[in-house]
Design a protein around this motif. Structure first.
Motif, mmCIF file in Angstrom:
data_model
loop_
_atom_site.group_PDB
_atom_site.id
_atom_site.type_symbol
_atom_site.label_atom_id
_atom_site.label_comp_id
_atom_site.label_asym_id
_atom_site.label_seq_id
_atom_site.Cartn_x
_atom_site.Cartn_y
_atom_site.Cartn_z
ATOM 1 N N LYS A 1 -2.807 -1.149 -11.152
ATOM 2 C CA LYS A 1 -1.536 -1.040 -11.870
ATOM 3 C C LYS A 1 -0.355 -1.008 -10.906
ATOM 4 C CE LYS A 1 0.892 -0.446 -15.654
ATOM 5 N NZ LYS A 1 1.983 -1.380 -15.519
ATOM 6 N N PRO A 2 -0.409 -0.246 -9.817
ATOM 7 C CA PRO A 2 0.696 -0.322 -8.847
ATOM 8 C C PRO A 2 0.899 -1.726 -8.279
ATOM 9 C CG PRO A 2 -0.563 1.662 -8.469
ATOM 10 C CD PRO A 2 -1.321 0.845 -9.491
ATOM 11 N N PHE A 3 -0.178 -2.462 -8.063
ATOM 12 C CA PHE A 3 -0.049 -3.851 -7.608
ATOM 13 C C PHE A 3 0.710 -4.673 -8.633
ATOM 14 C CE2 PHE A 3 -1.763 -5.747 -3.876
ATOM 15 C CZ PHE A 3 -2.640 -4.830 -3.333
ATOM 16 N N SER A 4 0.325 -4.561 -9.895
ATOM 17 C CA SER A 4 0.940 -5.389 -10.933
ATOM 18 C C SER A 4 2.388 -4.995 -11.189
ATOM 19 C CB SER A 4 0.133 -5.342 -12.227
ATOM 20 O OG SER A 4 0.164 -4.056 -12.790
ATOM 21 N N ASP A 5 2.776 -3.772 -10.865
ATOM 22 C CA ASP A 5 4.155 -3.321 -11.047
ATOM 23 C C ASP A 5 5.041 -3.619 -9.845
ATOM 24 O OD1 ASP A 5 3.592 -2.362 -13.554
ATOM 25 O OD2 ASP A 5 3.347 -0.287 -12.911
ATOM 26 N N SER A 6 4.473 -4.158 -8.802
ATOM 27 C CA SER A 6 5.206 -4.406 -7.565
ATOM 28 C C SER A 6 6.320 -5.419 -7.771
ATOM 29 C CB SER A 6 4.254 -4.918 -6.486
ATOM 30 O OG SER A 6 4.987 -5.356 -5.371
ATOM 31 N N THR A 7 7.390 -5.233 -7.035
ATOM 32 C CA THR A 7 8.488 -6.197 -7.044
ATOM 33 C C THR A 7 8.503 -7.017 -5.761
ATOM 34 O OG1 THR A 7 9.994 -4.542 -6.129
ATOM 35 C CG2 THR A 7 9.928 -4.751 -8.533
ATOM 36 N N GLU A 8 7.440 -6.907 -4.976
ATOM 37 C CA GLU A 8 7.339 -7.663 -3.729
ATOM 38 C C GLU A 8 7.268 -9.156 -4.026
ATOM 39 O OE1 GLU A 8 7.305 -6.575 -0.495
ATOM 40 O OE2 GLU A 8 7.730 -4.589 -1.275
ATOM 41 N N ASN B 1 5.713 -12.796 -3.769
ATOM 42 C CA ASN B 1 4.371 -13.382 -3.661
ATOM 43 C C ASN B 1 3.231 -12.389 -3.745
ATOM 44 O OD1 ASN B 1 5.614 -15.860 -3.398
ATOM 45 N ND2 ASN B 1 5.569 -15.780 -1.176
ATOM 46 N N PRO B 2 3.259 -11.489 -4.720
ATOM 47 C CA PRO B 2 2.093 -10.605 -4.866
ATOM 48 C C PRO B 2 0.904 -11.414 -5.367
ATOM 49 C CG PRO B 2 3.543 -10.359 -6.744
ATOM 50 C CD PRO B 2 4.248 -11.281 -5.772
ATOM 51 N N PRO B 3 -0.298 -10.885 -5.221
ATOM 52 C CA PRO B 3 -1.467 -11.593 -5.757
ATOM 53 C C PRO B 3 -1.343 -11.758 -7.271
ATOM 54 C CG PRO B 3 -2.122 -9.729 -4.400
ATOM 55 C CD PRO B 3 -0.651 -9.634 -4.580
ATOM 56 N N VAL B 4 -1.923 -12.822 -7.773
ATOM 57 C CA VAL B 4 -2.045 -12.994 -9.224
ATOM 58 C C VAL B 4 -3.248 -12.146 -9.619
ATOM 59 C CG1 VAL B 4 -2.549 -14.632 -11.074
ATOM 60 C CG2 VAL B 4 -1.098 -15.330 -9.150
ATOM 61 N N ILE B 5 -3.044 -11.136 -10.454
ATOM 62 C CA ILE B 5 -4.115 -10.219 -10.833
ATOM 63 C C ILE B 5 -4.511 -10.498 -12.278
ATOM 64 C CG2 ILE B 5 -4.851 -7.829 -11.039
ATOM 65 C CD1 ILE B 5 -2.576 -7.085 -9.104
ATOM 66 N N LYS B 6 -5.777 -10.835 -12.469
ATOM 67 C CA LYS B 6 -6.310 -11.121 -13.797
ATOM 68 C C LYS B 6 -7.622 -10.377 -13.970
ATOM 69 C CE LYS B 6 -3.196 -14.222 -14.859
ATOM 70 N NZ LYS B 6 -2.273 -14.061 -15.968
ATOM 71 N N GLU B 7 -7.933 -10.050 -15.197
ATOM 72 C CA GLU B 7 -9.211 -9.398 -15.477
ATOM 73 C C GLU B 7 -9.978 -10.206 -16.505
ATOM 74 O OE1 GLU B 7 -7.775 -6.172 -18.842
ATOM 75 O OE2 GLU B 7 -8.137 -5.500 -16.812
ATOM 76 N N ILE B 8 -11.282 -10.011 -16.473
ATOM 77 C CA ILE B 8 -12.155 -10.667 -17.435
ATOM 78 C C ILE B 8 -13.282 -9.699 -17.785
ATOM 79 C CG2 ILE B 8 -13.466 -11.812 -15.595
ATOM 80 C CD1 ILE B 8 -13.817 -14.184 -17.620
ATOM 81 N N ASP B 9 -13.559 -9.591 -19.068
ATOM 82 C CA ASP B 9 -14.631 -8.721 -19.537
ATOM 83 C C ASP B 9 -15.967 -9.389 -19.219
ATOM 84 O OD1 ASP B 9 -16.608 -7.368 -21.113
ATOM 85 O OD2 ASP B 9 -15.008 -6.614 -22.396
ATOM 86 N N ILE B 10 -16.818 -8.693 -18.504
ATOM 87 C CA ILE B 10 -18.110 -9.249 -18.077
ATOM 88 C C ILE B 10 -18.998 -9.585 -19.278
ATOM 89 C CG2 ILE B 10 -19.294 -7.040 -17.812
ATOM 90 C CD1 ILE B 10 -20.552 -8.182 -15.236
ATOM 91 N N PHE C 1 0.805 -1.204 0.000
ATOM 92 C CA PHE C 1 0.000 0.000 0.000
ATOM 93 C C PHE C 1 0.844 1.263 0.000
ATOM 94 C CE2 PHE C 1 -3.323 -2.959 0.785
ATOM 95 C CZ PHE C 1 -4.347 -2.435 0.038
ATOM 96 N N LEU C 2 2.104 1.151 0.336
ATOM 97 C CA LEU C 2 2.985 2.307 0.185
ATOM 98 C C LEU C 2 3.176 2.653 -1.281
ATOM 99 C CD1 LEU C 2 5.733 1.592 2.871
ATOM 100 C CD2 LEU C 2 3.917 3.314 2.958
ATOM 101 N N LEU C 3 3.009 1.680 -2.144
ATOM 102 C CA LEU C 3 3.146 1.906 -3.577
ATOM 103 C C LEU C 3 2.034 2.770 -4.158
ATOM 104 C CD1 LEU C 3 4.150 -1.638 -4.810
ATOM 105 C CD2 LEU C 3 5.598 0.382 -4.715
ATOM 106 N N PHE C 4 0.899 2.840 -3.481
ATOM 107 C CA PHE C 4 -0.226 3.566 -4.057
ATOM 108 C C PHE C 4 0.068 5.048 -4.246
ATOM 109 C CE2 PHE C 4 -2.826 0.000 -2.272
ATOM 110 C CZ PHE C 4 -3.104 -0.537 -3.507
ATOM 111 N N GLY C 5 0.972 5.592 -3.507
ATOM 112 C CA GLY C 5 1.321 6.996 -3.670
ATOM 113 C C GLY C 5 2.370 7.225 -4.731
ATOM 114 N N SER C 6 2.713 6.195 -5.496
ATOM 115 C CA SER C 6 3.817 6.299 -6.442
ATOM 116 C C SER C 6 3.489 7.089 -7.695
ATOM 117 C CB SER C 6 4.293 4.901 -6.840
ATOM 118 O OG SER C 6 3.293 4.255 -7.586
ATOM 119 N N GLY C 7 2.217 7.404 -7.938
ATOM 120 C CA GLY C 7 1.859 8.218 -9.088
ATOM 121 C C GLY C 7 1.748 7.443 -10.387
#
Length: 152
Positions: A64-71, A73-82, A10-16
């Motif tokens: 996007k900040p989550f997916s760019d994280s270098t942490e 074991n980050p969550p696997v983030i996937k999207e699907i068009d409804i 969550f510190l990444l959220f301020g990264s712009g």
């Protein structure tokens, strides 16, 4: 350890970071499941649509900040068009209609974010809609804490 990980995320959220691009659109949930199982993490599924302005904001401001994280074991983030049609590969490898996948989780609005275990089981209440970055981050942090605790 979970709390330390989430605080650093969550510190990444301020990264712009604000690039409006697609996350990993997905039609093969067995692959997402295998990756989550291998990394002992959760799967964040974002149900969205092409013409959804709130979906774009959610991706820009939060995901996007989550997916760019270098942490680790980050969550696997996937999207699907409804509104996507066709068939997808389910968590167990079976081919199903994309509508069956959406209906399984009772998704009727976008954006809707689900946090699932590697088998596709819901670990926290869905997060439906997007109003503000701050409120969404608070809801997501709470949901992730509950999800990682349930996963352990």
């Amino acid at each position: 350890m979970i709390k330390k990980y989430l605080i650093s995320m969550f510190l990444l959220f301020g990264s712009g970071l604000s690039v409006a691009e697609s996350l990993n659109s997905n039609t093969n949930w067995a692959d997402a499941s295998a990756l989550a199982r291998q990394n002992h993490t959760v799967i964040m599924v974002v149900f969205e649509s092409e013409d959804c302005g709130y979906c774009v904001r959610l991706k820009q401001e939060v995901l996007k900040p989550f997916s760019d994280s270098t942490e680790q074991n980050p969550p696997v983030i996937k999207e699907i068009d409804i509104y996507a049609g066709g068939k997808i590969t389910d968590f167990n490898g079976d081919l199903i209609r994309s509508r069956q996948f959406k209906d399984r989780y009772q998704v009727f609005a976008v954006p809707t974010l689900l946090i699932l275990d590697p088998e596709g089981n819901l670990l926290a209440d869905p997060i439906v809609g997007y109003n503000s970055q701050e409120e969404y981050e608070r809801l997501l942090q709470k949901s992730l804490l509950l999800s990682y605790e349930a996963l352990d």
